[in-house]
Write a protein that holds these residues in place. Structure first.
Motif, PDB file in Angstrom:
ATOM      1  N   ARG A 198       6.395  33.387 -67.277  1.00  0.00           N
ATOM      2  CA  ARG A 198       7.030  33.491 -68.388  1.00  0.00           C
ATOM      3  C   ARG A 198       6.404  32.448 -69.489  1.00  0.00           C
ATOM      4  N   LEU A 199       5.895  31.275 -68.955  1.00  0.00           N
ATOM      5  CA  LEU A 199       5.196  30.398 -69.838  1.00  0.00           C
ATOM      6  C   LEU A 199       4.124  31.123 -70.592  1.00  0.00           C
ATOM      7  N   ILE A 200       3.306  31.963 -69.439  1.00  0.00           N
ATOM      8  CA  ILE A 200       1.936  32.596 -70.017  1.00  0.00           C
ATOM      9  C   ILE A 200       2.606  33.657 -71.076  1.00  0.00           C
ATOM     10  N   SER A 201       3.515  34.527 -70.606  1.00  0.00           N
ATOM     11  CA  SER A 201       3.906  35.761 -71.332  1.00  0.00           C
ATOM     12  C   SER A 201       4.200  35.262 -73.022  1.00  0.00           C
ATOM     13  N   GLU A 202       5.097  34.061 -72.798  1.00  0.00           N
ATOM     14  CA  GLU A 202       5.479  33.443 -74.254  1.00  0.00           C
ATOM     15  C   GLU A 202       4.492  32.672 -74.721  1.00  0.00           C
ATOM     16  N   ARG A 203       3.321  32.557 -74.505  1.00  0.00           N
ATOM     17  CA  ARG A 203       1.886  31.737 -74.923  1.00  0.00           C
ATOM     18  C   ARG A 203       2.384  30.475 -75.030  1.00  0.00           C
ATOM     19  N   ARG A 204       3.486  29.721 -74.093  1.00  0.00           N
ATOM     20  CA  ARG A 204       3.737  28.250 -74.354  1.00  0.00           C
ATOM     21  C   ARG A 204       2.819  27.561 -73.588  1.00  0.00           C
ATOM     22  N   ILE A 205       1.817  27.852 -72.958  1.00  0.00           N
ATOM     23  CA  ILE A 205       0.694  27.208 -72.103  1.00  0.00           C
ATOM     24  C   ILE A 205      -0.322  28.202 -72.266  1.00  0.00           C
ATOM     25  N   ALA A 206      -1.652  27.406 -72.299  1.00  0.00           N
ATOM     26  CA  ALA A 206      -3.087  28.089 -72.499  1.00  0.00           C
ATOM     27  C   ALA A 206      -3.313  28.497 -71.070  1.00  0.00           C
ATOM     28  N   PHE A 207      -4.127  29.728 -71.039  1.00  0.00           N
ATOM     29  CA  PHE A 207      -4.528  30.126 -69.846  1.00  0.00           C
ATOM     30  C   PHE A 207      -5.791  30.762 -69.968  1.00  0.00           C
ATOM     31  N   VAL A 208      -6.521  31.285 -68.926  1.00  0.00           N
ATOM     32  CA  VAL A 208      -7.585  31.955 -68.937  1.00  0.00           C
ATOM     33  C   VAL A 208      -7.826  33.189 -68.255  1.00  0.00           C
ATOM     34  N   LYS A 209      -8.263  34.161 -69.023  1.00  0.00           N
ATOM     35  CA  LYS A 209      -8.347  35.643 -68.188  1.00  0.00           C
ATOM     36  C   LYS A 209      -9.695  35.585 -67.491  1.00  0.00           C
ATOM     37  N   VAL A 210      -9.637  36.072 -66.334  1.00  0.00           N
ATOM     38  CA  VAL A 210     -10.990  36.317 -65.603  1.00  0.00           C
ATOM     39  C   VAL A 210     -10.712  37.731 -65.157  1.00  0.00           C
ATOM     40  N   GLY A 211     -11.120  38.709 -66.061  1.00  0.00           N
ATOM     41  CA  GLY A 211     -10.937  39.926 -65.605  1.00  0.00           C
ATOM     42  C   GLY A 211      -9.509  40.139 -66.039  1.00  0.00           C
ATOM     43  N   ARG A 212      -8.778  40.873 -64.980  1.00  0.00           N
ATOM     44  CA  ARG A 212      -7.333  40.872 -64.991  1.00  0.00           C
ATOM     45  C   ARG A 212      -6.618  39.945 -64.352  1.00  0.00           C
ATOM     46  N   HIS A 213      -7.228  38.915 -64.060  1.00  0.00           N
ATOM     47  CA  HIS A 213      -6.453  37.900 -63.249  1.00  0.00           C
ATOM     48  C   HIS A 213      -6.319  36.701 -64.321  1.00  0.00           C
TER      49      HIS A 213
ATOM     50  N   TYR B 200       0.684  20.090 -69.969  1.00  0.00           N
ATOM     51  CA  TYR B 200       1.977  20.624 -70.296  1.00  0.00           C
ATOM     52  C   TYR B 200       3.020  19.803 -69.716  1.00  0.00           C
ATOM     53  N   VAL B 201       2.920  19.129 -68.520  1.00  0.00           N
ATOM     54  CA  VAL B 201       3.924  18.007 -67.973  1.00  0.00           C
ATOM     55  C   VAL B 201       4.161  16.965 -69.016  1.00  0.00           C
ATOM     56  N   LEU B 202       3.100  16.400 -69.529  1.00  0.00           N
ATOM     57  CA  LEU B 202       2.904  15.358 -70.571  1.00  0.00           C
ATOM     58  C   LEU B 202       3.801  15.430 -71.642  1.00  0.00           C
ATOM     59  N   ALA B 203       3.393  16.594 -72.249  1.00  0.00           N
ATOM     60  CA  ALA B 203       4.117  17.140 -73.681  1.00  0.00           C
ATOM     61  C   ALA B 203       5.626  17.149 -73.429  1.00  0.00           C
ATOM     62  N   ASN B 204       6.173  17.657 -72.251  1.00  0.00           N
ATOM     63  CA  ASN B 204       7.501  17.999 -72.076  1.00  0.00           C
ATOM     64  C   ASN B 204       8.152  16.930 -71.166  1.00  0.00           C
ATOM     65  N   THR B 205       7.786  15.599 -70.896  1.00  0.00           N
ATOM     66  CA  THR B 205       8.234  14.720 -70.426  1.00  0.00           C
ATOM     67  C   THR B 205       9.258  13.774 -71.537  1.00  0.00           C
ATOM     68  N   VAL B 206      10.473  13.966 -70.930  1.00  0.00           N
ATOM     69  CA  VAL B 206      11.231  13.221 -71.693  1.00  0.00           C
ATOM     70  C   VAL B 206      11.366  11.588 -71.365  1.00  0.00           C
ATOM     71  N   GLN B 207      11.459  10.679 -72.216  1.00  0.00           N
ATOM     72  CA  GLN B 207      11.526   9.406 -72.057  1.00  0.00           C
ATOM     73  C   GLN B 207      12.809   9.065 -71.944  1.00  0.00           C
ATOM     74  N   PRO B 208      12.990   7.948 -70.947  1.00  0.00           N
ATOM     75  CA  PRO B 208      14.466   7.557 -70.891  1.00  0.00           C
ATOM     76  C   PRO B 208      14.885   6.759 -72.053  1.00  0.00           C
TER      77      PRO B 208
END
Length: 72
Positions: free
Chosen positions: A24-39, A50-58
């Protein structure tokens, strides 16, 4: 040395989620990905970013007792 690319299953395991969430992250283009052929592959650094950008500080400020009984 080039960075390691992870498949969807490996990325899901690294994030501690299911494959469906990663797809879902990939289909919504919320995370960068690489296409290797059809993979689809995700770079390890992309997952780390992605984890760092979505980390909520206390919250460091504590509420005082005066605020507990108030209505909004």
């Amino acid at each position: 040395m080039p960075e390691r690319l992870l498949n969807v299953a490996e990325a899901a395991e690294r994030l501690g989620t299911g494959e469906r969430f990663v797809r879902r992250l990939i289909s919504e283009r919320r995370i960068a990905f690489v296409k290797v052929g059809r993979h689809v592959r995700l770079a390890e650094a992309t997952l780390d970013a992605y984890v760092l950008a979505n980390t909520v500080q206390p919250v460091t400020r504590r509420r005082t007792r005066a605020h507990y009984g108030r209505a909004a």
